[in-house]
Every structure is written in structure tokens, then in C-alpha cells.
Design a protein around this motif. Structure first.
Motif, PDB file in Angstrom:
ATOM      1  N   ALA A  86       0.827  -1.212   0.000  1.00 60.58           N
ATOM      2  CA  ALA A  86       0.000   0.000   0.000  1.00 60.58           C
ATOM      3  C   ALA A  86       0.861   1.262   0.000  1.00 60.58           C
ATOM      4  N   VAL A  87       1.931   1.264   0.775  1.00 54.33           N
ATOM      5  CA  VAL A  87       2.816   2.437   0.788  1.00 54.33           C
ATOM      6  C   VAL A  87       3.460   2.634  -0.586  1.00 54.33           C
ATOM      7  N   GLY A  88       3.910   1.542  -1.203  1.00 51.09           N
ATOM      8  CA  GLY A  88       4.517   1.652  -2.531  1.00 51.09           C
ATOM      9  C   GLY A  88       3.542   2.188  -3.566  1.00 51.09           C
ATOM     10  N   ILE A  89       2.321   1.657  -3.581  1.00 51.61           N
ATOM     11  CA  ILE A  89       1.310   2.116  -4.550  1.00 51.61           C
ATOM     12  C   ILE A  89       0.916   3.562  -4.266  1.00 51.61           C
ATOM     13  N   ALA A  90       0.770   3.912  -2.988  1.00 50.68           N
ATOM     14  CA  ALA A  90       0.392   5.280  -2.637  1.00 50.68           C
ATOM     15  C   ALA A  90       1.464   6.280  -3.066  1.00 50.68           C
ATOM     16  N   LEU A  91       2.730   5.944  -2.864  1.00 51.25           N
ATOM     17  CA  LEU A  91       3.810   6.830  -3.310  1.00 51.25           C
ATOM     18  C   LEU A  91       3.781   7.000  -4.826  1.00 51.25           C
ATOM     19  N   LEU A  92       3.500   5.913  -5.531  1.00 46.31           N
ATOM     20  CA  LEU A  92       3.418   5.985  -6.985  1.00 46.31           C
ATOM     21  C   LEU A  92       2.251   6.873  -7.424  1.00 46.31           C
ATOM     22  N   LEU A  93       1.113   6.713  -6.786  1.00 50.13           N
ATOM     23  CA  LEU A  93      -0.070   7.482  -7.166  1.00 50.13           C
ATOM     24  C   LEU A  93       0.036   8.956  -6.786  1.00 50.13           C
ATOM     25  N   HIS A 116       3.064  10.633  -6.899  1.00 51.38           N
ATOM     26  CA  HIS A 116       4.266  11.212  -7.493  1.00 51.38           C
ATOM     27  C   HIS A 116       3.890  12.221  -8.565  1.00 51.38           C
ATOM     28  N   VAL A 117       4.631  13.316  -8.606  1.00 47.77           N
ATOM     29  CA  VAL A 117       4.299  14.411  -9.525  1.00 47.77           C
ATOM     30  C   VAL A 117       4.522  14.024 -10.987  1.00 47.77           C
ATOM     31  N   VAL A 160       3.889  11.072 -12.372  1.00 46.83           N
ATOM     32  CA  VAL A 160       3.003  10.001 -12.828  1.00 46.83           C
ATOM     33  C   VAL A 160       1.779  10.627 -13.494  1.00 46.83           C
ATOM     34  N   ALA A 161       1.531  10.246 -14.748  1.00 46.87           N
ATOM     35  CA  ALA A 161       0.379  10.761 -15.479  1.00 46.87           C
ATOM     36  C   ALA A 161      -0.835   9.850 -15.264  1.00 46.87           C
ATOM     37  N   GLY A 162      -2.017  10.423 -15.351  1.00 47.37           N
ATOM     38  CA  GLY A 162      -3.247   9.648 -15.202  1.00 47.37           C
ATOM     39  C   GLY A 162      -3.492   9.142 -13.802  1.00 47.37           C
ATOM     40  N   LYS A 163      -3.049   9.913 -12.798  1.00 49.00           N
ATOM     41  CA  LYS A 163      -3.185   9.449 -11.417  1.00 49.00           C
ATOM     42  C   LYS A 163      -4.655   9.303 -11.005  1.00 49.00           C
ATOM     43  N   ARG A 164      -5.515  10.168 -11.542  1.00 52.12           N
ATOM     44  CA  ARG A 164      -6.926  10.091 -11.183  1.00 52.12           C
ATOM     45  C   ARG A 164      -7.522   8.751 -11.593  1.00 52.12           C
ATOM     46  N   TYR A 165      -7.182   8.292 -12.784  1.00 52.27           N
ATOM     47  CA  TYR A 165      -7.724   7.023 -13.273  1.00 52.27           C
ATOM     48  C   TYR A 165      -7.077   5.840 -12.558  1.00 52.27           C
ATOM     49  N   MET A 166      -5.806   5.975 -12.235  1.00 53.28           N
ATOM     50  CA  MET A 166      -5.124   4.904 -11.511  1.00 53.28           C
ATOM     51  C   MET A 166      -5.688   4.748 -10.105  1.00 53.28           C
ATOM     52  N   ARG A 167      -6.021   5.859  -9.463  1.00 51.83           N
ATOM     53  CA  ARG A 167      -6.614   5.780  -8.128  1.00 51.83           C
ATOM     54  C   ARG A 167      -7.980   5.118  -8.194  1.00 51.83           C
ATOM     55  N   ALA A 168      -8.735   5.418  -9.231  1.00 54.36           N
ATOM     56  CA  ALA A 168     -10.042   4.771  -9.396  1.00 54.36           C
ATOM     57  C   ALA A 168      -9.878   3.272  -9.612  1.00 54.36           C
ATOM     58  N   ALA A 169      -8.842   2.876 -10.371  1.00 52.30           N
ATOM     59  CA  ALA A 169      -8.620   1.452 -10.637  1.00 52.30           C
ATOM     60  C   ALA A 169      -8.205   0.707  -9.366  1.00 52.30           C
ATOM     61  N   GLY A 181      18.610  12.794  -0.583  1.00 50.27           N
ATOM     62  CA  GLY A 181      18.156  11.979  -1.699  1.00 50.27           C
ATOM     63  C   GLY A 181      16.735  11.495  -1.487  1.00 50.27           C
ATOM     64  N   ALA A 182      16.268  10.663  -2.413  1.00 56.55           N
ATOM     65  CA  ALA A 182      14.882  10.198  -2.351  1.00 56.55           C
ATOM     66  C   ALA A 182      14.622   9.378  -1.090  1.00 56.55           C
ATOM     67  N   LEU A 183      15.546   8.454  -0.750  1.00 59.17           N
ATOM     68  CA  LEU A 183      15.356   7.633   0.441  1.00 59.17           C
ATOM     69  C   LEU A 183      15.428   8.463   1.718  1.00 59.17           C
ATOM     70  N   GLU A 184      16.347   9.427   1.743  1.00 59.02           N
ATOM     71  CA  GLU A 184      16.467  10.275   2.918  1.00 59.02           C
ATOM     72  C   GLU A 184      15.232  11.151   3.102  1.00 59.02           C
ATOM     73  N   ARG A 185      14.668  11.644   1.993  1.00 55.94           N
ATOM     74  CA  ARG A 185      13.442  12.437   2.084  1.00 55.94           C
ATOM     75  C   ARG A 185      12.264  11.581   2.562  1.00 55.94           C
ATOM     76  N   PHE A 186      12.239  10.339   2.096  1.00 60.51           N
ATOM     77  CA  PHE A 186      11.171   9.445   2.554  1.00 60.51           C
ATOM     78  C   PHE A 186      11.293   9.187   4.043  1.00 60.51           C
ATOM     79  N   ARG A 187      12.505   9.001   4.535  1.00 62.05           N
ATOM     80  CA  ARG A 187      12.710   8.680   5.949  1.00 62.05           C
ATOM     81  C   ARG A 187      12.454   9.872   6.851  1.00 62.05           C
ATOM     82  N   THR A 188      12.856  11.057   6.439  1.00 57.34           N
ATOM     83  CA  THR A 188      12.793  12.223   7.321  1.00 57.34           C
ATOM     84  C   THR A 188      11.556  13.091   7.116  1.00 57.34           C
ATOM     85  N   VAL A 189      10.939  13.015   5.936  1.00 54.55           N
ATOM     86  CA  VAL A 189       9.796  13.886   5.643  1.00 54.55           C
ATOM     87  C   VAL A 189       8.511  13.079   5.492  1.00 54.55           C
TER      88      VAL A 189
END
Length: 330
Positions: A107-114, A116-117, A119-128, A232-240
Motif C-alpha cells: 500500500a505504501v509503494g502504490i500510494a507513493l506511486l499514485l 508522485h508528480v 506520474v500521469a493519469g493518477k486520477r484514473y489509476m486511483r479509481a482502478a 536523496g529520495a530515500l532520505e526524504r522518505f525517511r525524514t519527511v
């Protein structure tokens, strides 16, 4: 009209001041009807179930008809000495733990993907993503049971069979990882894997919705500030990101874990907790004792123990997970 409203308001104020109730007492008085309604639908059945667990009831009407006798804690003592009880309890907690870890990571992986700035078509992906929530649970579970069929033409056995055919055509026998057909529902751990997979499919959309909502509340400025500092991306995920979504993830985890503990349909529809009752979750165990073996008193004791474990788990998770911070503060 205005004077009547003022008069009415003044009368209520005088009534409140005349009665020896504090503001807290008035609050309790206002919620009392809801508490009584909740008690009639929730607490009374639990207390009645506990009463049945103290009897030797052996059929549905024995308690109501007066045929059951009080035997104290004999059913609970019998549970302690029953190896099937410990097998069911261990299997249930293992099922809860494994499925919860997979649900959180997925769920965390999919939520981060949905969220992300780029990623195109996020509205349709969230509906799916939330489509599984639109189907009845019994329908979804029956479909997954067919996919895990022990037969060679089952969906997963067919896929693995095609994989073996491809590896054989490439003269790569070392890559033949599975002997097809696999008895997904006839082996203990194969069936357990099927349980977990289906449970994850049923629950992950709810967790994704919660986590996506939490991610949308994380200020973009925090990420930008961290990027300026060279994170970096991992550090931002951990701290923010992680500190911002920790509460919602914990909240969703508690709810889905409690639901997993009470899971009945998946093991019952798949193979009734088999093979040989090795995957019998605690609710299936209680149901079988009542319906198959006609031991309603023992079944009630099993379910009371299950309720106690769920209540204790939720209390500890809420109390020490920080979700109860500020509750009860004046």
C-alpha cells in the motif's frame, strides 16, 4: 420571534445553572442514548456469549430452553489442553502478521506511486486501485479460489506450466522451479500462501486510500527544503514522508489487522481450514466446534478468547502507537 428565542435560550441557561451538573456531566448525558444503543447491539451479545461459554450447551436451543447447566470455566480449561486451539491461535497470528506486513509495504509503494508528480493519469489509476472494494467479498474470494485450483487448468498452475514449457524449450532445466500442478489448496503452506494473497487483495485498497490522503497533506515545501539540503529520495522518505504518514498507516494497520484476525470466509471457502485443520483460523475453529461438533459452550469460549485477544491488541496498538495522544485532556 427574536424575543421568544432569547427567552427560550435564557430558560435553558437558567435550567442548566439550576441543576447540579458540570459541563462534563452534560456531555455524558448527551451521549448516553448513543451508548445505550451501542450496548444493546454490541455489548449485550458479547455478555450473552460469555454466559454461554460458562455452560455445557450442546445445541442451539439448549441455553434458551433451559437445557444447559453452568459449568464455570470448564470450557476454558478444556481449551488450554486442546492442541487444536494452540494450532489455530498460532496460525491466526501468523496469518495476521504476514498479511499485514505485505499490505503495508504494498500500500505504501502504490500510494507513493499514485502521489508522485511525474506520474500521469493518477486520477484514473486511483479509481482502478479501489475497484476490488466494489465487489462482494464472497465473489472475490470464490474467484481467487478458482485461480488457486489444484487442477492443472487452474490459472496459476497454467501460468507455471507455460513457464516450464518455455524453460524446457530453451534447454534450461535448472530454471524449472516448480513441479506442476501445485496443490495450492491441499498443502498446508501452499494454502496459507493462498490465504495471505487473497487477504492482501481484499484489504490493500483501503490502506492505499488512507495513505494517499495522508501523502496529499505533506507540504511540498518540506520536500523542496530537504532537496536543497542535499537529501536523496530515500532520505526524504525517511525524514519527511514517513513521519507524516506514520499515524494514518498505523491507524489503517490496526483496523486491517483486527479484520484479518476475524477472517472466516477465505479459509472456509478455500478448503475449510485444511488440510486436516492445519490452517484453521480461530473463527473457523469456533464455528466448526459449534456447527460440526455441536459444542456451543466450547465454541462460545473460543470466540470470547478471540474477542479478548482482538481487544487487547487494539488497546496496546492505540495506547502505545501514539494514536490516543490528547484524548481525555482537559
Amino acid at each position: 420571534m427574536a424575543s421568544s428565542q432569547i427567552g427560550t435560550g435564557g430558560g435553558l441557561s437558567r435550567l442548566r445553572s439550576a441543576l447540579p451538573f458540570s459541563n462534563r456531566d452534560w456531555g455524558l448525558l448527551l451521549v448516553a442514548p448513543g451508548v445505550l444503543l451501542f450496548s444493546s447491539f454490541m455489548l449485550y451479545p458479547i455478555f450473552y456469549l460469555f454466559y454461554i461459554s460458562l455452560t455445557d450447551a450442546t445445541f442451539a436451543g439448549s441455553v434458551i430452553g433451559g437445557g444447559a447447566e453452568l459449568i464455570g470455566l470448564a470450557n476454558y480449561v478444556q481449551l488450554i489442553g486442546d492442541s487444536q486451539f494452540w494450532t489455530s491461535m498460532t496460525t491466526t497470528w501468523l496469518f495476521v502478521a504476514v498479511s499485514l506486513v505485505i499490505k503495508v509495504l504494498l500500500a505504501v509503494g502504490i500510494a507513493l506511486l499514485l502521489n508522485h508528480v511525474r506520474v500521469a493519469g493518477k486520477r484514473y489509476m486511483r479509481a482502478a486501485v479501489i475497484v476490488p472494494l466494489g465487489f462482494p467479498g464472497i465473489f472475490t474470494i470464490t474467484v481467487w479460489r478458482g485461480m488457486f485450483s489444484d487442477a492443472r487448468f487452474g490459472v496459476f498452475n497454467t501460468i507455471l506450466g507455460r513457464y516450464n514449457d518455455v524453460m524446457s524449450s530453451l534447454s534450461a532445466p535448472e530454471l524449472l522451479l516448480f513441479d506442476v500442478p501445485i496443490g495450492f489448496l491441499s498443502g498446508r503452506w501452499e494454502a496459507f500462501f493462498a490465504y495471505v494473497t487473497t487477504e492482501v487483495w481484499l484489504a490493500y485498497p483501503f490502506m492505499v486510500i488512507i495513505i494517499v490522503s495522508a501523502l496529499q497533506d505533506v507540504p511540498r515545501s518540506l520536500h523542496e527544503a530537504a532537496m536543497v539540503d542535499g537529501a536523496g529520495a530515500l532520505e526524504r522518505f525517511r525524514t519527511v514522508t514517513l513521519p507524516a504518514i506514520k499515524g494514518p498507516v498505523l491507524f489503517a494497520s490496526i483496523l486491517t489487522a483486527a479484520t484479518s484476525f476475524q477472517q472466516f470466509l477465505i479459509p472456509w471457502v478455500f478448503n475449510q481450514g485444511g488440510p486436516s485443520r492445519q490452517n484453521e483460523l480461530i473463527i473457523v475453529y469456533g464455528y466448526r466446534e459449534a456447527i460440526t461438533f455441536n459444542q456451543f459452550g466450547l465454541s462460545a469460549a473460543i470466540l470470547i478468547v478471540g474477542i479478548a485477544f482482538v481487544g487487547l491488541f487494539m488497546y496496546v496498538a492505540v495506547r502505545y502507537g501514539g494514536l490516543a495522544e490528547g484524548v481525555g485532556d482537559e
